[in-house]
Design a protein around this motif. Sequence first.
Motif, PDB file in Angstrom:
ATOM      1  N   ASN A  54     -32.447 -74.869  -3.991  1.00  0.00           N
ATOM      2  CA  ASN A  54     -31.481 -75.626  -4.783  1.00  0.00           C
ATOM      3  C   ASN A  54     -30.464 -76.351  -3.926  1.00  0.00           C
ATOM      4  O   ASN A  54     -29.735 -77.199  -4.416  1.00  0.00           O
ATOM      5  CB  ASN A  54     -30.763 -74.687  -5.746  1.00  0.00           C
ATOM      6  CG  ASN A  54     -31.705 -74.118  -6.790  1.00  0.00           C
ATOM      7  OD1 ASN A  54     -32.743 -74.721  -7.077  1.00  0.00           O
ATOM      8  ND2 ASN A  54     -31.371 -72.966  -7.342  1.00  0.00           N
ATOM      9  N   LEU A  55     -30.364 -75.993  -2.649  1.00  0.00           N
ATOM     10  CA  LEU A  55     -29.396 -76.625  -1.767  1.00  0.00           C
ATOM     11  C   LEU A  55     -29.928 -77.894  -1.128  1.00  0.00           C
ATOM     12  O   LEU A  55     -29.223 -78.558  -0.385  1.00  0.00           O
ATOM     13  CB  LEU A  55     -28.975 -75.638  -0.664  1.00  0.00           C
ATOM     14  CG  LEU A  55     -28.338 -74.333  -1.152  1.00  0.00           C
ATOM     15  CD1 LEU A  55     -28.027 -73.433   0.020  1.00  0.00           C
ATOM     16  CD2 LEU A  55     -27.067 -74.619  -1.946  1.00  0.00           C
ATOM     17  N   ALA A  56     -31.155 -78.220  -1.404  1.00  0.00           N
ATOM     18  CA  ALA A  56     -31.735 -79.431  -0.831  1.00  0.00           C
ATOM     19  C   ALA A  56     -31.076 -80.668  -1.440  1.00  0.00           C
ATOM     20  O   ALA A  56     -30.738 -80.679  -2.619  1.00  0.00           O
ATOM     21  CB  ALA A  56     -33.245 -79.460  -1.087  1.00  0.00           C
ATOM     22  N   PRO A  57     -30.858 -81.721  -0.660  1.00  0.00           N
ATOM     23  CA  PRO A  57     -30.218 -82.923  -1.198  1.00  0.00           C
ATOM     24  C   PRO A  57     -31.088 -83.618  -2.232  1.00  0.00           C
ATOM     25  O   PRO A  57     -32.320 -83.581  -2.162  1.00  0.00           O
ATOM     26  CB  PRO A  57     -30.022 -83.803   0.052  1.00  0.00           C
ATOM     27  CG  PRO A  57     -31.042 -83.308   1.026  1.00  0.00           C
ATOM     28  CD  PRO A  57     -31.194 -81.845   0.766  1.00  0.00           C
ATOM     29  N   ASN A  58     -30.446 -84.234  -3.203  1.00  0.00           N
ATOM     30  CA  ASN A  58     -31.150 -84.961  -4.254  1.00  0.00           C
ATOM     31  C   ASN A  58     -31.334 -86.400  -3.789  1.00  0.00           C
ATOM     32  O   ASN A  58     -30.426 -87.226  -3.881  1.00  0.00           O
ATOM     33  CB  ASN A  58     -30.341 -84.913  -5.554  1.00  0.00           C
ATOM     34  CG  ASN A  58     -31.067 -85.584  -6.702  1.00  0.00           C
ATOM     35  OD1 ASN A  58     -32.244 -85.917  -6.599  1.00  0.00           O
ATOM     36  ND2 ASN A  58     -30.367 -85.781  -7.796  1.00  0.00           N
ATOM     37  N   TRP A  59     -32.504 -86.684  -3.279  1.00  0.00           N
ATOM     38  CA  TRP A  59     -32.758 -88.020  -2.721  1.00  0.00           C
ATOM     39  C   TRP A  59     -32.925 -89.075  -3.799  1.00  0.00           C
ATOM     40  O   TRP A  59     -32.928 -90.275  -3.490  1.00  0.00           O
ATOM     41  CB  TRP A  59     -33.997 -87.977  -1.827  1.00  0.00           C
ATOM     42  CG  TRP A  59     -33.837 -87.101  -0.634  1.00  0.00           C
ATOM     43  CD1 TRP A  59     -34.437 -85.908  -0.401  1.00  0.00           C
ATOM     44  CD2 TRP A  59     -32.979 -87.342   0.499  1.00  0.00           C
ATOM     45  NE1 TRP A  59     -34.029 -85.370   0.803  1.00  0.00           N
ATOM     46  CE2 TRP A  59     -33.129 -86.237   1.370  1.00  0.00           C
ATOM     47  CE3 TRP A  59     -32.102 -88.367   0.844  1.00  0.00           C
ATOM     48  CZ2 TRP A  59     -32.437 -86.140   2.569  1.00  0.00           C
ATOM     49  CZ3 TRP A  59     -31.412 -88.271   2.045  1.00  0.00           C
ATOM     50  CH2 TRP A  59     -31.579 -87.172   2.894  1.00  0.00           C
ATOM     51  N   ASP A  60     -33.074 -88.663  -5.083  1.00  0.00           N
ATOM     52  CA  ASP A  60     -33.217 -89.657  -6.145  1.00  0.00           C
ATOM     53  C   ASP A  60     -31.958 -90.492  -6.310  1.00  0.00           C
ATOM     54  O   ASP A  60     -32.010 -91.622  -6.814  1.00  0.00           O
ATOM     55  CB  ASP A  60     -33.546 -88.967  -7.473  1.00  0.00           C
ATOM     56  CG  ASP A  60     -34.944 -88.361  -7.467  1.00  0.00           C
ATOM     57  OD1 ASP A  60     -35.777 -88.824  -6.657  1.00  0.00           O
ATOM     58  OD2 ASP A  60     -35.190 -87.430  -8.256  1.00  0.00           O
ATOM     59  N   ALA A  61     -30.804 -89.933  -5.917  1.00  0.00           N
ATOM     60  CA  ALA A  61     -29.558 -90.690  -6.024  1.00  0.00           C
ATOM     61  C   ALA A  61     -29.514 -91.873  -5.069  1.00  0.00           C
ATOM     62  O   ALA A  61     -28.684 -92.778  -5.224  1.00  0.00           O
ATOM     63  CB  ALA A  61     -28.371 -89.766  -5.767  1.00  0.00           C
TER      64      ALA A  61
END
Length: 224
Positions: A54-61
């Motif tokens: 869950n700590l992985a960055p959200n690259w969709d942003a």
Amino acid sequence: MPASISSSSCSSLATLIRHESNHHAIRPQWNLAIDPSTRTTRRRRPVVIRAAGNLAPNWDAWKPDKASKAPSLSDIFWPSAGAFAAMGVLGKMDEALARKGVSMTIAPLGAVCAVLFATPSTPGARKYNMFMAQMGCAAIGVLAFSIFGPGWLARSTALSASLAFMIYFRAIHPPAASLPLLFIDGAKFHQLKFWYVLFPGAAGCLLLCLIQEVVCYLKDNVKF
């Protein structure tokens, strides 16, 4: 005679033993029970440990919105034309106000053009949000400059107070956050004092609202 004495002594001894046994039998028992209402319990708060995934960055942003369709040529042209017209009118007003040393083509109004013309349905483009935030943040800038003078303390205090003001009054309008900084760093605005609340920010927004109505009408009715 000794026999009677012996018999009487045995009788008395038996009576004494019975009395002592009864005394121990009826000894009261103390009630040591604790009232549950007075008992305090200490609860432990649960500890939540999230998975490392869950700590992985959200690259969709960092990518374009896939849900929105590609804009048409008219969707690009009319907001751009509205921004050109707005800066043109404000520029002409600058010529009339040049002798007063005040400019209407301030940077926050350029950001207002982007909000009103490109994203008219967002909360930042609401009229209440715009005018409440513009006037409130401008007043905060004047007040911070009056108390702290020019410098980092005035800018930091004014910006933080402006964000608190917009959040409290539910009037989020991002371009308004630059008005306090513009006043504190712009010596030409210091002479306006609290007139800065109405001019140039609020007066410029009123003009931009009129142009926005034209832009939205053309955007909805003249498509190509």
